[in-house]
Design a protein around this motif. Structure first.
Motif: not given
Ligand code: FMN
Length: 265
Positions: A2-4, A6-8
């Motif tokens: 999930e994008r949430t 990700w290690n932004q």
């Protein structure tokens, strides 16, 4: 994933990074910062887990001063508190082969493998990737601990003098160098043109329309006030492609490749 999840933070760090050419006066690199950078370098992917590189850790002002001259006169090198030279290194494997007896007559007779051979371009292709990937891992770790970096491509110039300065043996090439330190100021991200960069499935040589789009993108990013199209490309042609430093790099790399094979530098 999930994008949430990700290690932004990592993506933002990579996005924000830009080269540092001015360092804060009198600010030393701490041992914790050095350890984090060198640890990250050592964790980089490496062909066959062979670690075909060495990292020369340079802090002595005298050496930095000399490198500033030898690397096409770039005084910022002397003003950096720290430099790392990433050496493509097969010497350490030759030494290991020798140490465990690979070149001894008994081993040759038992295995049928002929006597010692020098590393060639095959080894260079993978070892060079090892060294550069380690350097880039160091760059990202440096950003993460608040240090700025700049690659110094001119480290491959002046092969004979750099060999003497750094005591480089046969089967090594100092392919990549970084200067590191606390940045003196905020660094705006450098524009990176992306026209004609990613090619779906196979190589696609640029047609006239693509070339024009590339020229326009480069002028827009680097030559906002250009009066003629193509100023950025002309600038690269005159300042880089036809430069004296590139001629010296070419001469010197021939010497380094001879050194890689074990011929006299
Ligand atoms: C292989 C390599 C060699 C480089 N050599 C030099 C150099 O000798 N001097 C310098 O000022 N910058 C050098 N740079 C930095 C580039 O100029 C810089 O990465 C580029 O302009 C893009 O800017 P950015 O790093 O801020 O995104 C080098 C970068 C690379 C990857």
């Amino acid at each position: 994933m999930e994008r949430t999840a990700w290690n932004q933070g990592t993506l933002d760090l990579i996005d924000r990074r830009s080269s540092t050419r001015r360092f804060a006066d009198g600010v030393e690199v701490t041992d914790e910062q050095r350890d984090a950078v060198l640890r990250a370098a050592s964790r980089a992917p490496t062909a066959g887990a062979m670690m075909m590189y060495s990292i020369i850790d340079i802090r002595a002002q005298k050496t930095l001063d000399r490198l500033a001259v030898l690397c096409d006169d770039q005084p910022m090198i002397a003003r950096a508190p720290w430099a790392l030279v990433f050496v493509v290194d097969y010497c350490k494997w030759i030494d290991l082969f020798e140490r465990v007896g690979c070149f001894e007559a008994a081993f040759i007779e038992r295995t049928g493998i002929a006597a010692r051979r020098a590393p060639g371009l095959g080894e260079f292709a993978i070892a060079a990737q090892d060294a550069v990937i380690a350097a880039q891992s160091a760059v990202i770790a440096a950003e993460a601990v608040g240090l700025g970096t700049c690659y110094i491509g001119d480290i491959v110039e002046n092969a004979e003098k750099v060999r003497d300065l750094l005591d480089l043996p046969p089967h090594t090439v100092p392919l990549s160098m970084l200067i590191l330190g606390e940045p003196a100021k905020e660094r705006p991200a450098t524009p990176h043109p992306v026209e004609n960069l990613v090619m779906p499935e196979r190589y696609r040589r640029a047609d006239a329309a693509t070339l024009d789009a590339q020229v326009a993108e480069m002028d827009a990013l680097f030559r906002a006030h250009a009066s003629e199209p193509g100023e950025r490309v002309l600038d690269i042609y005159t300042r880089k492609h036809t430069s004296d430093f590139m001629a010296e790099m070419g001469r010197s790399m021939e010497r380094w490749l001879a050194n890689w094979r074990g011929d006299r530098l």
